[in-house]
Scaffold this active site. Sequence first.
Site, PDB file in Angstrom:
ATOM      1  N   SER A 147      -9.698  -0.182   7.193  1.00 16.46           N
ATOM      2  CA  SER A 147      -9.127  -0.342   5.848  1.00 16.46           C
ATOM      3  C   SER A 147      -8.897  -1.266   5.228  1.00 16.46           C
ATOM      4  CB  SER A 147      -8.233   1.215   5.857  1.00 16.46           C
ATOM      5  OG  SER A 147      -9.252   2.490   5.232  1.00 16.46           O
ATOM      6  N   SER A 194      -9.495   2.134   2.470  1.00 14.50           N
ATOM      7  CA  SER A 194      -8.741   2.499   2.023  1.00 14.50           C
ATOM      8  C   SER A 194      -7.774   1.917   1.630  1.00 14.50           C
ATOM      9  CB  SER A 194      -7.924   3.950   2.884  1.00 14.50           C
ATOM     10  OG  SER A 194      -7.494   3.280   3.651  1.00 14.50           O
ATOM     11  N   LYS A 253       1.152  -0.804   0.200  1.00 16.44           N
ATOM     12  CA  LYS A 253       0.086  -0.164  -0.276  1.00 16.44           C
ATOM     13  C   LYS A 253       0.766   0.900   0.221  1.00 16.44           C
ATOM     14  CE  LYS A 253      -3.643   2.106   3.172  1.00 16.44           C
ATOM     15  NZ  LYS A 253      -4.883   2.288   3.807  1.00 16.44           N
TER      16      LYS A 253
HETATM   17  N1  GLN Z   1     -12.938   4.600   5.998  1.00 13.03           N
HETATM   18  C1  GLN Z   1     -12.605   4.980   7.822  1.00 13.03           C
HETATM   19  C2  GLN Z   1     -12.077   5.988   7.282  1.00 13.03           C
HETATM   20  O1  GLN Z   1     -12.219   6.840   6.320  1.00 13.03           O
HETATM   21  C3  GLN Z   1     -11.265   4.256   7.736  1.00 13.03           C
HETATM   22  C4  GLN Z   1      -9.946   4.231   6.995  1.00 13.03           C
HETATM   23  C5  GLN Z   1      -9.036   3.522   6.802  1.00 13.03           C
HETATM   24  O2  GLN Z   1      -8.953   2.133   8.102  1.00 13.03           O
HETATM   25  N2  GLN Z   1      -7.616   4.002   6.821  1.00 13.03           N
HETATM   26  O3  GLN Z   1     -11.479   6.997   8.236  1.00 13.03           O
END
Ligand code: GLN
Length: 487
Positions: free
Chosen positions: A177, A153, A78
């Site tokens: 994420s 994400s 990532k």
């Molecule tokens: N969807 C969540 C956010 O927007 C989680 C994102 C994540 O785990 N990096 O913060």
Amino acid sequence: MSALHDLAVAELARRLRTRDVSAVEVARHFLARGQAFDALGAYLATDEEVTLGQARAADVRLAAGDPAPLLGVPVAHKDIFVTREFPSTAGSRMLADYRSPFDATVVRLLAEAGAVSLGKLNCDEFAMGSSNENSAFRPARNPWDTSRIPGGSSGGSAVAVAARLAPAATGTDTGGSIRQPASFCGITGIKPTYGRASRHGMIAFASSLDQAGPMARSAEDCALLLSAMCGPDPDRDSTSLDMPAEDFGRQLGDSLDGLRIGVPREFFGPGLADDVRAAIDAALKQYEKLGATLVDISLPRTELSIPVYYIIAPAEASSNLSRFDGVKFGHRARQYDDLVDMYRRTRAEGFGDEVKRRIMIGTYVLSHGYYDAYYLQAQKIRRMIADDFQQAFRACDLIAGPAAPSVAWKLGAKADDPVANYLADIFTLPGSLAGLPGMSLPCGFGEAGMPVGLQLLGNYFQEARLLNAAHRFQQATDFHLRKPEGV
Ligand code: GLN
């Protein structure tokens, strides 16, 4: 014989070790697939020379009989992990041309275990998002239906694994994420207990929540990767746990007889889509067949996890992202009048809308007069959410439920509605706020043939047990072996 890209990590490692295939051949195969499927938007950066250089080095180690467990196995990272040999952008214009002078600890540990890096994977900007649409560079597409989002994400990571562009990938999970994109793309992913994996070199979003983990096709593969990724890093991450690296696969194969699986009733309310509910119900029945007992439990503050998370995460983000000021690294505005104007223009140009929104929310909830009303209250409820889990774990060994309330939605469907995105995080946020280990594994298909993921949550340090519970399910089902058409 299965194609190279269909092999499990353990099998690929075995064939590399017996010299059936060389690390260079494997790397070339996956690089070619990455190119052929570029339209899926999984990768932000690849570099054939770098990857083949690492593969050649792996072949030398293989020839010398080096026992490193992942020797020659390609993985992709990532793009929130900094890497010396590839650009490190965090999906942001702010870091579009950024090169790190060092590798993130997780990247270094995987390289030491012998993994060959295929490049950097698309993600939401600074890991903020649930659809990968907040990437400053390009959207990623769900290989099961390219008109849909892959989740986020860690969207690029999920796409790469689901489309067989990489046998495994790294992801990060701050509020879901790893689990949510794994669920949307029909793969397996695990977020370990907070502090298991070093955050050094993971570009910071919300430091009290950020945690790295592997995404792969099976629990067995995830166990192999996770075992290489964890361990104390006291000089570089003060929140990394003082616990030695473990073999997280050590319980694989154990019987599930007598395992008590807690089913939180708050995860099955009216917000849960029928197709997801049906797949989860069937998965729970499968667990009963495997010897587990289902226990009705309550996580009464599940709904509060949304406002709590969307106060705490932006608060921490607003502080972490203050380092992007045009002075130390990353983008700097070309034209400006004075220092303050330089800061202002740099940040206006470098950050996308969602990141700006969170910096504003975070700054607001931390400001004098609002700190007590928002931030402090959120911290108190966060503690209660963690306590609720401890209460629940008196009656059960693991918790199971949906990873997300629906299957992956269409690109653009929620793009202009941040709150709709936030609401979809409801089932992953509680475990994140409590710092618990959690995973998602494929458990069926819903609307339009889209994958559904079962979320399993464990108490602190129960990764090996979680992975075994997932593994036993995968021995009895083939959802994790299905693949999207055309890949
Ligand atoms: N969807 C969540 C956010 O927007 C989680 C994102 C994540 O785990 N990096 O913060």
